[in-house]
Design a protein around this motif. Sequence first.
Motif, mmCIF file in Angstrom:
data_model
loop_
_atom_site.group_PDB
_atom_site.id
_atom_site.type_symbol
_atom_site.label_atom_id
_atom_site.label_comp_id
_atom_site.label_asym_id
_atom_site.label_seq_id
_atom_site.Cartn_x
_atom_site.Cartn_y
_atom_site.Cartn_z
ATOM 1 N N THR A 261 0.844 -1.189 0.000
ATOM 2 C CA THR A 261 0.000 0.000 0.000
ATOM 3 C C THR A 261 0.887 1.249 0.000
ATOM 4 O OG1 THR A 261 -0.123 0.121 2.416
ATOM 5 C CG2 THR A 261 -1.826 -1.175 1.287
ATOM 6 N N SER A 262 0.255 2.383 -0.245
ATOM 7 C CA SER A 262 0.950 3.666 -0.208
ATOM 8 C C SER A 262 0.061 4.691 0.473
ATOM 9 C CB SER A 262 1.295 4.136 -1.629
ATOM 10 O OG SER A 262 0.102 4.423 -2.362
ATOM 11 N N PHE A 263 0.618 5.883 0.748
ATOM 12 C CA PHE A 263 -0.177 6.942 1.369
ATOM 13 C C PHE A 263 -1.356 7.351 0.495
ATOM 14 C CE2 PHE A 263 3.060 9.003 4.481
ATOM 15 C CZ PHE A 263 2.835 7.963 5.351
ATOM 16 N N PHE A 264 -1.198 7.212 -0.838
ATOM 17 C CA PHE A 264 -2.295 7.588 -1.722
ATOM 18 C C PHE A 264 -3.507 6.676 -1.499
ATOM 19 C CE2 PHE A 264 1.596 8.878 -3.957
ATOM 20 C CZ PHE A 264 1.331 10.237 -4.095
ATOM 21 N N ALA A 265 -3.240 5.403 -1.162
ATOM 22 C CA ALA A 265 -4.336 4.451 -0.967
ATOM 23 C C ALA A 265 -4.885 4.498 0.453
ATOM 24 C CB ALA A 265 -3.860 3.030 -1.278
ATOM 25 N N THR A 266 -4.020 4.768 1.442
ATOM 26 C CA THR A 266 -4.456 4.694 2.835
ATOM 27 C C THR A 266 -4.852 6.043 3.421
ATOM 28 O OG1 THR A 266 -2.176 4.961 3.639
ATOM 29 C CG2 THR A 266 -2.951 2.707 3.202
ATOM 30 N N ASN A 267 -4.291 7.145 2.882
ATOM 31 C CA ASN A 267 -4.545 8.478 3.454
ATOM 32 C C ASN A 267 -4.295 8.474 4.958
ATOM 33 O OD1 ASN A 267 -5.209 11.185 3.332
ATOM 34 N ND2 ASN A 267 -7.407 10.837 3.542
ATOM 35 N N LEU A 268 -3.198 7.818 5.341
ATOM 36 C CA LEU A 268 -2.948 7.592 6.760
ATOM 37 C C LEU A 268 -2.511 8.862 7.494
ATOM 38 C CD1 LEU A 268 -3.314 4.833 8.123
ATOM 39 C CD2 LEU A 268 -0.844 4.737 8.386
ATOM 40 N N GLU A 269 -1.898 9.803 6.783
ATOM 41 C CA GLU A 269 -1.481 11.036 7.447
ATOM 42 C C GLU A 269 -2.686 11.814 7.977
ATOM 43 O OE1 GLU A 269 0.886 12.769 4.301
ATOM 44 O OE2 GLU A 269 2.707 12.444 5.488
ATOM 45 N N GLU A 270 -3.749 11.884 7.183
ATOM 46 C CA GLU A 270 -4.954 12.565 7.641
ATOM 47 C C GLU A 270 -5.601 11.807 8.793
ATOM 48 O OE1 GLU A 270 -9.328 13.959 5.938
ATOM 49 O OE2 GLU A 270 -7.727 13.386 4.555
ATOM 50 N N LEU A 272 -4.046 10.003 10.985
ATOM 51 C CA LEU A 272 -3.229 10.241 12.174
ATOM 52 C C LEU A 272 -3.510 11.620 12.755
ATOM 53 C CD1 LEU A 272 -0.989 9.335 14.088
ATOM 54 C CD2 LEU A 272 0.687 10.230 12.455
ATOM 55 N N ARG A 273 -3.696 12.645 11.903
ATOM 56 C CA ARG A 273 -4.017 13.989 12.401
ATOM 57 C C ARG A 273 -5.362 13.992 13.137
ATOM 58 N NH1 ARG A 273 -1.823 15.767 7.391
ATOM 59 N NH2 ARG A 273 -3.941 15.865 6.514
ATOM 60 N N ASP A 274 -6.342 13.286 12.582
ATOM 61 C CA ASP A 274 -7.634 13.210 13.257
ATOM 62 C C ASP A 274 -7.510 12.492 14.591
ATOM 63 O OD1 ASP A 274 -8.862 14.529 11.199
ATOM 64 O OD2 ASP A 274 -9.564 12.714 10.194
ATOM 65 N N CYS A 275 -6.624 11.505 14.650
ATOM 66 C CA CYS A 275 -6.461 10.728 15.880
ATOM 67 C C CYS A 275 -5.850 11.579 16.984
ATOM 68 C CB CYS A 275 -5.609 9.499 15.603
ATOM 69 S SG CYS A 275 -5.290 8.458 17.058
ATOM 70 N N VAL A 276 -4.739 12.259 16.696
ATOM 71 C CA VAL A 276 -4.026 13.014 17.733
ATOM 72 C C VAL A 276 -4.634 14.392 17.952
ATOM 73 C CG1 VAL A 276 -1.896 11.779 17.249
ATOM 74 C CG2 VAL A 276 -2.335 13.941 16.097
ATOM 75 N N GLY A 277 -5.343 14.933 16.945
ATOM 76 C CA GLY A 277 -5.891 16.278 17.088
ATOM 77 C C GLY A 277 -7.325 16.302 17.557
ATOM 78 N N ALA A 278 -8.137 15.384 17.050
ATOM 79 C CA ALA A 278 -9.561 15.395 17.380
ATOM 80 C C ALA A 278 -9.983 14.160 18.163
ATOM 81 C CB ALA A 278 -10.389 15.507 16.097
ATOM 82 N N ASP A 279 -9.030 13.337 18.552
ATOM 83 C CA ASP A 279 -9.322 12.127 19.332
ATOM 84 C C ASP A 279 -10.286 11.206 18.586
ATOM 85 O OD1 ASP A 279 -8.952 10.452 21.463
ATOM 86 O OD2 ASP A 279 -10.551 11.326 22.669
ATOM 87 N N ARG A 280 -10.117 11.129 17.273
ATOM 88 C CA ARG A 280 -10.907 10.212 16.457
ATOM 89 C C ARG A 280 -9.946 9.211 15.818
ATOM 90 N NH1 ARG A 280 -13.427 15.116 14.516
ATOM 91 N NH2 ARG A 280 -12.326 14.815 12.549
ATOM 92 N N CYS A 281 -9.618 8.164 16.594
ATOM 93 C CA CYS A 281 -8.604 7.209 16.156
ATOM 94 C C CYS A 281 -9.187 5.991 15.448
ATOM 95 C CB CYS A 281 -7.753 6.753 17.347
ATOM 96 S SG CYS A 281 -6.795 8.087 18.105
ATOM 97 N N GLN A 282 -10.514 5.921 15.356
ATOM 98 C CA GLN A 282 -11.117 4.755 14.735
ATOM 99 C C GLN A 282 -10.706 4.627 13.277
ATOM 100 O OE1 GLN A 282 -12.779 2.498 16.440
ATOM 101 N NE2 GLN A 282 -12.885 1.210 14.617
ATOM 102 N N ALA A 283 -10.585 5.765 12.579
ATOM 103 C CA ALA A 283 -10.178 5.725 11.169
ATOM 104 C C ALA A 283 -8.746 5.229 11.026
ATOM 105 C CB ALA A 283 -10.319 7.113 10.543
ATOM 106 N N LEU A 284 -7.878 5.597 11.976
ATOM 107 C CA LEU A 284 -6.488 5.143 11.918
ATOM 108 C C LEU A 284 -6.398 3.645 12.116
ATOM 109 C CD1 LEU A 284 -3.403 5.701 11.894
ATOM 110 C CD2 LEU A 284 -3.576 6.057 14.375
ATOM 111 N N PHE A 285 -7.045 3.131 13.160
ATOM 112 C CA PHE A 285 -6.973 1.698 13.447
ATOM 113 C C PHE A 285 -7.790 0.880 12.453
ATOM 114 C CE2 PHE A 285 -6.402 3.417 17.921
ATOM 115 C CZ PHE A 285 -5.024 3.310 17.864
#
Length: 447
Positions: A261-270, A272-285
């Motif tokens: 996979t790549s960042f283009f497919a996973t959009n993992l940076e966004e 991670l930002r939602d997880c640490v900034g808005a406490d919404r980690c469900q998308a990350l996991f």
Amino acid sequence: MTRTLGFKLGAIALLILLLMIPLLMIDGLVDERQGLRHEVLQDIARSSSYRQQITGPILVLPYIKTTHEWKTNEKTGERYSEERQRRGRLYFLPERFVLEGTVATELRARGIYEARLYRSDSLVSGQFRLPARLGLGDELGFYRFEKPFLSVGISDIRGISNDLQLRLNGQTLSFAPGSADDNFGAGVHAPIPALDTQGGQILEFAFDLKLQGTEQLSVVPVGRDSRVSLTSDWPHPSFVGEYLPSRREISAKGFTAEWQTSFFATNLEEALRDCVGADRCQALFGRNFGVSFVDPVDQYLKTDRAIKYALLFIALTFATFFLFEVLKRLAVHPVQYALVGLSLALFYLLLLSLSEHLDFALAYALSASACVGLIGFYVSFVLHSWRRGMGFGALLAALYAMLYGLLNAEDYALLMGSLLVFGVLGSVMVLTRKLDWYGVGRSAPQA
């Protein structure tokens, strides 16, 4: 005498409905045994380790940011500068993430129930590429950094079975318990030397991870370029998560699967930002993939599927019984229909009880043979002929064989069931094409 024929058909229909009572009781027993098995499996997992998910490593850099804010004194009107400090953390995902693992499975038994555990032996490696001035530009001077660390999320740390050592740019560092970041939950972390905050820096990392778990192993692809390969002796893998393997090979000896996979497919940076900034980690996991080590079709599921065909099976058997009665001018009492129907219902109870101790195919063969033998023996006396009894038993054995085919061909079950019903209807129409149904109604069957 047409009432006699109507009464017989009504009695047969009523018997079929009444036979649904023991079938529903057996179906409830299947659910009860399945629930008991699930409780035992959870108890085994509770005493060892649950399903595992690996998230990371992620580079975490704690900081204290100092800012100055101009304010005005309300009494004197003078302006003054107020210093404020804010704590935070910078997070960096790997540029490259590679996991290469082998997974061995084993059975743990408790009573008649078995749980499948797995032990994975993996090499996790990759590279961090930090930008110049950590991507902060001219604001770097406002930051004072604390000790950085690598954080690895592991859903159940009880499954870790080796002394974790991090190899970072030629140095060997020890992991400590806990992910050291509430966002990543349970896991481990490794403090690392101070980073070069001015120029860009490349960090090469690697560590060995031996992990025990049950049911499922999954990985969150944290790298800009993530590659995961797993090899196992489990021949029935069920690939789970949001990404299927790019390559897989499955045989009776096990499987080999590769994901990329790549960042283009996973959009993992966004995520991670939602997880640490808005406490919404469900998308990350939730952006994970992996493999399940649970038998996709166990004996309880197969037995439950067999019971779903019970009404059709009993109706076809009674129809065959009724044809013998009509074509051979025999008198068969509804009680005899009921005894044959109860024997058919008993098949599912035998199948359930035997499949808990034997392979499902063997349990099915023994249950079907017992019922075919019993019904064939009984029917030979009802129809006053051993030849007719053997013929009825042969037809019943063919129905059991077709039912087994339906259970093992889930994708073609509807097609096979439709062809079976059509074939039976066609056979009945051919056999009774010259039958005078009014004559059957006027004539009293002979014993």
